[in-house]
Design a protein around this motif. Structure first.
Motif, short mmCIF file in Angstrom:
data_model
loop_
_atom_site.label_atom_id
_atom_site.label_comp_id
_atom_site.label_asym_id
_atom_site.label_seq_id
_atom_site.Cartn_x
_atom_site.Cartn_y
_atom_site.Cartn_z
N GLU A 295 38.93 30.26 42.92
CA GLU A 295 40.23 30.01 42.30
C GLU A 295 40.11 29.59 40.84
O GLU A 295 41.06 29.73 40.06
CB GLU A 295 41.02 28.97 43.08
N ASP A 296 38.95 29.09 40.44
CA ASP A 296 38.76 28.70 39.04
C ASP A 296 38.75 29.92 38.10
O ASP A 296 38.80 29.76 36.87
CB ASP A 296 37.44 27.94 38.86
N TYR A 297 38.68 31.12 38.68
CA TYR A 297 38.53 32.32 37.86
C TYR A 297 39.75 33.24 37.94
O TYR A 297 39.66 34.43 37.62
CB TYR A 297 37.26 33.06 38.28
N ILE A 298 40.88 32.68 38.35
CA ILE A 298 42.12 33.46 38.41
C ILE A 298 42.48 33.99 37.02
O ILE A 298 42.87 35.15 36.87
CB ILE A 298 43.25 32.60 39.01
N ASP A 299 42.33 33.16 36.00
CA ASP A 299 42.68 33.59 34.65
C ASP A 299 41.81 34.76 34.19
O ASP A 299 42.30 35.69 33.55
CB ASP A 299 42.55 32.43 33.67
N GLN A 300 40.51 34.71 34.53
CA GLN A 300 39.62 35.81 34.14
C GLN A 300 40.02 37.11 34.82
O GLN A 300 39.99 38.18 34.21
CB GLN A 300 38.16 35.48 34.48
N ALA A 301 40.40 37.03 36.09
CA ALA A 301 40.84 38.23 36.80
C ALA A 301 42.10 38.80 36.17
O ALA A 301 42.24 40.02 36.01
CB ALA A 301 41.07 37.90 38.28
N TYR A 302 43.01 37.91 35.79
CA TYR A 302 44.25 38.35 35.14
C TYR A 302 43.98 38.96 33.77
O TYR A 302 44.51 40.02 33.43
CB TYR A 302 45.20 37.15 35.01
N GLN A 303 43.11 38.31 32.99
CA GLN A 303 42.81 38.81 31.65
C GLN A 303 42.09 40.16 31.68
O GLN A 303 42.21 40.94 30.74
CB GLN A 303 41.97 37.77 30.90
N GLN A 304 41.37 40.42 32.76
CA GLN A 304 40.68 41.70 32.88
C GLN A 304 41.54 42.74 33.61
O GLN A 304 41.05 43.76 34.07
CB GLN A 304 39.33 41.53 33.59
N ARG A 305 42.83 42.44 33.70
CA ARG A 305 43.83 43.39 34.20
C ARG A 305 43.61 43.79 35.66
O ARG A 305 43.88 44.92 36.06
CB ARG A 305 43.87 44.64 33.32
N ALA A 306 43.13 42.86 36.45
CA ALA A 306 43.02 43.14 37.89
C ALA A 306 44.41 43.21 38.50
O ALA A 306 45.30 42.43 38.15
CB ALA A 306 42.20 42.05 38.58
N ASP A 307 44.60 44.16 39.41
CA ASP A 307 45.84 44.21 40.18
C ASP A 307 45.82 43.14 41.27
O ASP A 307 46.85 42.56 41.62
CB ASP A 307 46.02 45.58 40.84
N VAL A 308 44.60 42.91 41.81
CA VAL A 308 44.45 41.96 42.91
C VAL A 308 43.08 41.30 42.79
O VAL A 308 42.11 41.93 42.37
CB VAL A 308 44.62 42.67 44.28
N PHE A 309 43.03 40.02 43.16
CA PHE A 309 41.80 39.24 43.12
C PHE A 309 41.49 38.79 44.53
O PHE A 309 42.30 38.12 45.18
CB PHE A 309 41.98 38.04 42.19
N ILE A 310 40.30 39.16 45.03
CA ILE A 310 39.88 38.81 46.39
C ILE A 310 38.86 37.69 46.29
O ILE A 310 37.77 37.88 45.75
CB ILE A 310 39.27 40.03 47.11
N THR A 311 39.20 36.53 46.82
CA THR A 311 38.29 35.39 46.80
C THR A 311 38.73 34.38 47.84
O THR A 311 39.82 34.51 48.42
CB THR A 311 38.23 34.75 45.40
N GLY A 312 37.90 33.37 48.09
CA GLY A 312 38.19 32.42 49.16
C GLY A 312 38.63 31.05 48.66
O GLY A 312 38.60 30.75 47.46
N ASP A 313 39.05 30.23 49.61
CA ASP A 313 39.36 28.82 49.38
C ASP A 313 40.48 28.59 48.35
O ASP A 313 40.44 27.63 47.56
CB ASP A 313 38.11 28.06 48.92
N LEU A 314 41.48 29.46 48.34
CA LEU A 314 42.58 29.31 47.38
C LEU A 314 43.48 28.14 47.76
O LEU A 314 43.84 27.97 48.92
CB LEU A 314 43.41 30.59 47.32
N SER A 315 43.84 27.33 46.77
CA SER A 315 44.75 26.22 47.02
C SER A 315 46.17 26.57 46.57
O SER A 315 46.39 27.55 45.85
CB SER A 315 44.25 24.95 46.31
N PHE A 316 47.12 25.78 47.00
CA PHE A 316 48.54 26.11 46.86
C PHE A 316 48.96 26.34 45.41
O PHE A 316 49.53 27.37 45.07
CB PHE A 316 49.39 24.99 47.48
N HIS A 317 48.69 25.40 44.54
CA HIS A 317 49.21 25.49 43.17
C HIS A 317 48.55 26.61 42.38
O HIS A 317 49.21 27.28 41.58
CB HIS A 317 49.07 24.14 42.46
N GLU A 318 47.25 26.83 42.60
CA GLU A 318 46.57 27.92 41.90
C GLU A 318 47.10 29.27 42.38
O GLU A 318 47.29 30.20 41.58
CB GLU A 318 45.06 27.83 42.11
N ALA A 319 47.35 29.38 43.69
CA ALA A 319 47.94 30.62 44.21
C ALA A 319 49.34 30.83 43.66
O ALA A 319 49.74 31.96 43.33
CB ALA A 319 47.96 30.57 45.74
N GLN A 320 50.06 29.75 43.52
CA GLN A 320 51.42 29.83 42.97
C GLN A 320 51.39 30.30 41.51
O GLN A 320 52.21 31.13 41.09
CB GLN A 320 52.08 28.46 43.08
#
Length: 373
Positions: A295-320
Motif C-alpha cells: 500500500e505504500d506504493y499506491i502513488d507509484q502505481a498511479y504515476q505509472q498509469r496502472a489501471d489496477v494495482f494488485i498487492t496485499g494488506d491494503l488498509s481502509f484509508h489507503e484504499a479509499q
C-alpha cells in the motif's frame, strides 16, 4: 557411486548468485538467521514462513537447512523466552541442528524473483520495475588467464552473474597475448621457477559485471584461476546498469474487465476470495503487481498509469485514496508469495548435478493465518 555432499555455504553461495543479499532494503534482515552454514546438507526445505509448526515439520523430515522468504528474526530480540512461540521455534531448530536462512526483499527485487513470479502467473507482458530503488552500476572486468584455463574461469564467473547483457548470459570477449612474471622468494608458482622470468600464452578475458555481484565474481576468479595471484583490471563504466526495485508493471495480452481480472487472480494465485476497489465492469489492461504489503506504493502505481494495482494488506484509508484517484485495486492477501517455494526449489535442483544435489522439498505446513467464510 557415492553421493558427494555439499555444505550449506555452497548451497547459499549458489542461491545468492541469483538473489544477492546486497539487493535487500537496509531495514530488512536477510541471510543466516539460526545455526551454521558450515556443515554438510543432505536435505533443504523451502518455506514462506518459519513458524513453530514449520520447525516441527522440518525436524520430522530430517531437514538440515531451511530457506525462507520471511525472516524468522525480523525485529531485534532482547531475550529468547522458550515459553513463547518464537522461543519454542528457535529451541526446536537448535535442538535438531536445523539452519535457517532468509531471502526477503532481495528475492522480491531480483530478476525471476517474487515480483516476476506473480506477474508471470497472470500473463503480464513486457514488465518494468514498479518502484525503482537504484540502478546497478556496471564494471568492466579484464582477467588474464593461461589459455588452458580460460573456459573454466569464463564459466565460473558467468555462473556468478558476470556477462549478463539483456536476456543473454555468459557474454565475454577474449584476446590472446603473452604474459610475463618472475616468481620471487616465498611464492609457489603454478607455472615457472623462482627467480626466473616466465613467459606464458594467456588470454585477456573481458566481461561486464553488475557492482552488486562483483565480490562473488572475484571470489569465483580466485577459486577457478590456477595462479596464486590472478591479475585482473576493473573499470567503472558509464553504461547504464539494470534498474532494480520491487514490484512490476506491464500489460495483459488482452483487455478484460476488473471482474474478469479478479477471477483470474483467484484462479492463478489459488485464493478463495479477494478485496477489490473500483468498478467491476470497467476494462483494465495495464497492471502493477507487488507481492506482500504494497500500500505504500499506491502513488507509484498511479504515476505509472496502472489501471489496477494488485498487492496485499491494503488498509481502509489507503484504499479509499486510490479509489478517489481512480486507481483500481485487487488485494489477494500477503500469502500469495507462497509461489516462491516452487521457484526456489527448481533453481536449486538445477544448480547441482545428480551426484552432489541435496534433496530439496517444499514445506507443506499452512502458514496462512486467515480463514475465509
Amino acid at each position: 557411486m557415492t553421493q558427494m555432499q555439499v555444505s550449506g555455504r555452497q548451497i547459499i553461495d549458489a542461491f545468492e548468485a541469483w538473489a544477492p543479499p546486497g539487493l535487500a532494503y537496509k531495514w530488512d534482515n536477510v541471510g543466516l538467521q539460526v545455526g551454521t552454514l558450515d556443515k554438510p546438507v543432505k536435505k533443504v526445505m523451502i518455506t514462506l514462513d518459519v513458524l513453530e509448526t514449520v520447525a516441527e515439520e522440518a525436524a520430522e523430515a530430517n531437514v538440515d537447512l531451511i530457506i525462507a522468504h520471511h525472516p524468522l528474526l525480523f525485529k531485534s530480540l532482547k531475550q529468547i523466552d522458550t515459553m513463547t512461540p518464537k522461543g519454542r521455534t528457535i529451541t526446536k531448530l537448535i535442538e535438531n541442528g536445523i539452519t535457517v536462512y532468509a531471502a526477503h526483499t532481495n528475492l522480491d527485487i531480483t530478476r525471476g524473483g517474487v515480483s516476476d513470479i506473480l506477474s508471470e502467473r497472470l500473463g503480464i507482458r513486457e514488465t518494468t520495475v514498479l518502484v525503482p530503488s537504484e540502478q546497478d552500476e556496471l564494471i568492466k572486468l579484464a582477467v588474464y588467464v593461461p589459455d588452458d584455463y580460460t573456459e573454466k574461469v569464463r564459466v565460473a564467473i558467468g555462473n556468478q552473474g558476470a556477462g549478463h547483457i539483456g536476456d543473454y548470459s555468459h557474454c565475454s570477449f577474449r584476446v590472446k597475448g603473452e604474459g610475463t612474471f618472475k616468481p620471487l622468494d616465498g611464492t609457489q608458482p603454478f607455472i615457472g621457477s623462482k627467480g626466473e622470468l616466465a613467459r606464458v600464452e594467456e588470454d585477456r578475458l573481458e566481461t561486464i559485471i553488475p557492482k552488486s555481484k562483483l565480490s562473488r565474481v572475484l571470489a569465483a576468479i580466485e577459486t577457478a584461476h590456477p595462479y596464486e595471484e590472478p591479475a585482473y583490471d576493473l573499470y567503472p563504466l558509464k553504461n547504464k546498469g539494470e534498474e532494480i526495485g520491487v514490484g512490476r508493471i506491464g500489460e495483459l495480452q488482452e483487455s478484460m474487465t476488473l471482474r474478469e481480472l479478479g477471477e483470474l487472480v483467484k484462479e492463478r494465485y489459488q485464493v478463495p476470495s479477494l478485496r477489490i476497489v473500483g468498478n467491476l465492469d470497467e476494462e483494465v489492461k495495464r497492471v502493477a503487481v507487488l507481492g506482500g504489503s504494497g500500500e505504500d506504493y499506491i502513488d507509484q502505481a498511479y504515476q505509472q498509469r496502472a489501471d489496477v494495482f494488485i498487492t496485499g494488506d491494503l488498509s481502509f484509508h489507503e484504499a479509499q485514496d486510490a479509489w478517489q484517484m481512480g486507481l483500481k485495486l485487487i488485494d489477494p492477501g500477503h500469502h500469495v508469495e507462497k509461489f516462491m517455494k516452487q521457484s526456489v526449489q527448481s533453481f536449486l535442483q538445477q544448480k547441482f548435478d545428480k551426484f552432489s544435489a541435496p534433496e530439496v522439498i517444499i514445506s507443506e505446513t499452512n502458514t496462512e493465518p486467515f480463514q475465509f467464510m
